[in-house]
Structures are given as structure tokens and as C-alpha cells.
Design a protein around this motif. Structure first.
Motif, PDB file in Angstrom:
ATOM      1  N   MET A  95      27.843  41.914  48.491  1.00  0.00           N
ATOM      2  CA  MET A  95      29.018  41.525  47.736  1.00  0.00           C
ATOM      3  C   MET A  95      29.215  42.494  46.583  1.00  0.00           C
ATOM      4  N   SER A  96      30.415  42.969  46.390  1.00  0.00           N
ATOM      5  CA  SER A  96      30.702  43.878  45.287  1.00  0.00           C
ATOM      6  C   SER A  96      31.167  43.090  44.066  1.00  0.00           C
ATOM      7  N   SER A  97      31.241  43.766  42.929  1.00  0.00           N
ATOM      8  CA  SER A  97      31.767  43.135  41.726  1.00  0.00           C
ATOM      9  C   SER A  97      33.278  43.008  41.840  1.00  0.00           C
ATOM     10  N   LYS A  98      33.813  41.988  41.169  1.00  0.00           N
ATOM     11  CA  LYS A  98      35.259  41.792  41.130  1.00  0.00           C
ATOM     12  C   LYS A  98      35.700  41.713  39.682  1.00  0.00           C
ATOM     13  N   VAL A  99      36.732  42.477  39.362  1.00  0.00           N
ATOM     14  CA  VAL A  99      37.296  42.485  38.024  1.00  0.00           C
ATOM     15  C   VAL A  99      38.619  41.739  38.081  1.00  0.00           C
ATOM     16  N   TYR A 100      38.755  40.705  37.259  1.00  0.00           N
ATOM     17  CA  TYR A 100      39.974  39.900  37.188  1.00  0.00           C
ATOM     18  C   TYR A 100      40.684  40.259  35.887  1.00  0.00           C
ATOM     19  N   TYR A 101      41.884  40.828  36.016  1.00  0.00           N
ATOM     20  CA  TYR A 101      42.623  41.299  34.848  1.00  0.00           C
ATOM     21  C   TYR A 101      44.094  40.924  34.990  1.00  0.00           C
ATOM     22  N   ASN A 102      44.843  41.113  33.911  1.00  0.00           N
ATOM     23  CA  ASN A 102      46.251  40.743  33.863  1.00  0.00           C
ATOM     24  C   ASN A 102      47.111  41.974  33.609  1.00  0.00           C
ATOM     25  N   SER A 103      47.779  42.443  34.644  1.00  0.00           N
ATOM     26  CA  SER A 103      48.616  43.648  34.505  1.00  0.00           C
ATOM     27  C   SER A 103      49.903  43.393  33.733  1.00  0.00           C
ATOM     28  N   ALA A 104      50.262  42.132  33.500  1.00  0.00           N
ATOM     29  CA  ALA A 104      51.485  41.840  32.750  1.00  0.00           C
ATOM     30  C   ALA A 104      51.341  42.198  31.274  1.00  0.00           C
ATOM     31  N   CYS A 105      50.117  42.305  30.796  1.00  0.00           N
ATOM     32  CA  CYS A 105      49.850  42.746  29.426  1.00  0.00           C
ATOM     33  C   CYS A 105      49.762  44.267  29.439  1.00  0.00           C
ATOM     34  N   PRO A 106      50.676  44.960  28.758  1.00  0.00           N
ATOM     35  CA  PRO A 106      50.649  46.421  28.808  1.00  0.00           C
ATOM     36  C   PRO A 106      49.373  47.033  28.231  1.00  0.00           C
ATOM     37  N   PRO A 117      47.800  35.033  41.189  1.00  0.00           N
ATOM     38  CA  PRO A 117      47.298  33.998  40.275  1.00  0.00           C
ATOM     39  C   PRO A 117      46.304  33.024  40.898  1.00  0.00           C
ATOM     40  N   ASP A 118      46.359  32.818  42.187  1.00  0.00           N
ATOM     41  CA  ASP A 118      45.420  31.892  42.831  1.00  0.00           C
ATOM     42  C   ASP A 118      43.984  32.408  42.811  1.00  0.00           C
ATOM     43  N   ALA A 119      43.804  33.692  42.550  1.00  0.00           N
ATOM     44  CA  ALA A 119      42.460  34.283  42.534  1.00  0.00           C
ATOM     45  C   ALA A 119      41.587  33.719  41.425  1.00  0.00           C
ATOM     46  N   VAL A 120      42.198  33.130  40.402  1.00  0.00           N
ATOM     47  CA  VAL A 120      41.392  32.585  39.300  1.00  0.00           C
ATOM     48  C   VAL A 120      40.479  31.456  39.766  1.00  0.00           C
ATOM     49  N   SER A 121      40.792  30.838  40.881  1.00  0.00           N
ATOM     50  CA  SER A 121      39.924  29.777  41.404  1.00  0.00           C
ATOM     51  C   SER A 121      38.545  30.337  41.771  1.00  0.00           C
ATOM     52  N   VAL A 177      36.772  32.220  39.953  1.00  0.00           N
ATOM     53  CA  VAL A 177      35.937  32.300  38.751  1.00  0.00           C
ATOM     54  C   VAL A 177      35.904  30.979  37.993  1.00  0.00           C
ATOM     55  N   ASP A 178      36.465  29.941  38.597  1.00  0.00           N
ATOM     56  CA  ASP A 178      36.463  28.609  38.000  1.00  0.00           C
ATOM     57  C   ASP A 178      37.003  28.624  36.574  1.00  0.00           C
ATOM     58  N   SER A 179      38.091  29.359  36.373  1.00  0.00           N
ATOM     59  CA  SER A 179      38.772  29.431  35.084  1.00  0.00           C
ATOM     60  C   SER A 179      40.254  29.192  35.315  1.00  0.00           C
ATOM     61  N   SER A 180      40.956  28.874  34.244  1.00  0.00           N
ATOM     62  CA  SER A 180      42.399  28.710  34.363  1.00  0.00           C
ATOM     63  C   SER A 180      43.064  30.084  34.332  1.00  0.00           C
ATOM     64  N   LEU A 181      44.283  30.139  34.804  1.00  0.00           N
ATOM     65  CA  LEU A 181      45.037  31.387  34.770  1.00  0.00           C
ATOM     66  C   LEU A 181      45.175  31.882  33.335  1.00  0.00           C
ATOM     67  N   GLU A 182      45.422  30.963  32.417  1.00  0.00           N
ATOM     68  CA  GLU A 182      45.599  31.359  31.016  1.00  0.00           C
ATOM     69  C   GLU A 182      44.308  31.937  30.426  1.00  0.00           C
ATOM     70  N   GLN A 183      43.153  31.414  30.829  1.00  0.00           N
ATOM     71  CA  GLN A 183      41.883  31.964  30.338  1.00  0.00           C
ATOM     72  C   GLN A 183      41.673  33.396  30.836  1.00  0.00           C
ATOM     73  N   VAL A 184      42.048  33.643  32.078  1.00  0.00           N
ATOM     74  CA  VAL A 184      41.875  34.990  32.635  1.00  0.00           C
ATOM     75  C   VAL A 184      42.923  35.928  32.069  1.00  0.00           C
ATOM     76  N   ARG A 185      44.104  35.415  31.765  1.00  0.00           N
ATOM     77  CA  ARG A 185      45.117  36.254  31.109  1.00  0.00           C
ATOM     78  C   ARG A 185      44.650  36.688  29.726  1.00  0.00           C
ATOM     79  N   GLU A 186      43.896  35.828  29.077  1.00  0.00           N
ATOM     80  CA  GLU A 186      43.459  36.113  27.709  1.00  0.00           C
ATOM     81  C   GLU A 186      42.242  37.027  27.636  1.00  0.00           C
TER      82      GLU A 186
END
Length: 122
Positions: free
Chosen positions: A1-12, A42-46, A48-57
Motif C-alpha cells: 500500500m502506498s501513502s495517500k495525500v488528501y488535499y484541497n485544490s480549491a484553496c490556491p 469529496p467522498d475520499a474523506v471517508s 481517513v475518517d474525517s469530515s470534508l471540512e477537516q480535510v479542507r482545513e
């Protein structure tokens, strides 16, 4: 399994930082990273067991063993894998500096999140 980076591209600012980190890692030959843009998936946040807003932040990284790294710990995880940034991992991972780095990162991430919400980036 490789690492996965969860980020928000909507934030410049976040998008530019991730683009730079990704280029650095690819240039060094690090290819076992999956980059997951929660703005477009956005469904990918499931995963990491976090909310979308937590991952956006705050940046989230799931390591190759399934461990979750959030915020400055996520960056430290990425820097450890990037030869020209290992010094950053050592510096910010230091027991004396890490708590302060976490506090500063979390404060900046919160301000950035509020700024993006005010500008209706999502």
C-alpha cells in the motif's frame, strides 16, 4: 500500500504548496504517493475518517502502514521521503519544536480555511 495525500485544490495556497511538494518528490524519484484532491473527490474523506471540512482545513496523509498524519505531521511525513527536505523533517520533528510548529500550522490553517470560506472557494 502506498501513502495517500488528501488535499484541497480549491484553496490556491494549498494547491500551490501541494503542486510544489509533488514536483519535488517526483523529481527525487518518489512515486509511491497517491494524491487525492478532496475538492474533486469529496467522498475520499471517508478513507481517513474525517469530515470534508477537516480535510479542507488541514493536510491529511495516510502512510503506507495505514497510520494517519494530519497538519504539520503530514508535512513531516512527506519531508522524510524527500531527500532535499529531510532536514525539515528533522527540524520540525524535534521534540522541542514540533509542538510549536503544530500550533503555528494549525493557526495558519484555520485562518486560511476562514479566508477561503469567505471568498467562497467552495
Amino acid at each position: 500500500m502506498s501513502s495517500k495525500v488528501y488535499y484541497n485544490s480549491a484553496c490556491p495556497v494549498c494547491n500551490a504548496g501541494i503542486k510544489d511538494q509533488r514536483q519535488r518528490m517526483e523529481k527525487c524519484g518518489v512515486k509511491n504517493i497517491e494524491w487525492v484532491d478532496v475538492h474533486h473527490n469529496p467522498d475520499a474523506v471517508s478513507e481517513v475518517d474525517s469530515s470534508l471540512e477537516q480535510v479542507r482545513e488541514r493536510l491529511h496523509v495516510k502512510d503506507d502502514r495505514g497510520g494517519l498524519n494530519i497538519g504539520i505531521d503530514a508535512f513531516i511525513h512527506l519531508w522524510r521521503q524527500t531527500p532535499d527536505q529531510r532536514w525539515l523533517a528533522k527540524l520540525f520533528g524535534c521534540a522541542m519544536i514540533r509542538p510549536l510548529a503544530r500550533l503555528i500550522y494549525n493557526g495558519f490553517a484555520r485562518l486560511l480555511y476562514c479566508w477561503n470560506r469567505a471568498l467562497k472557494h467552495w
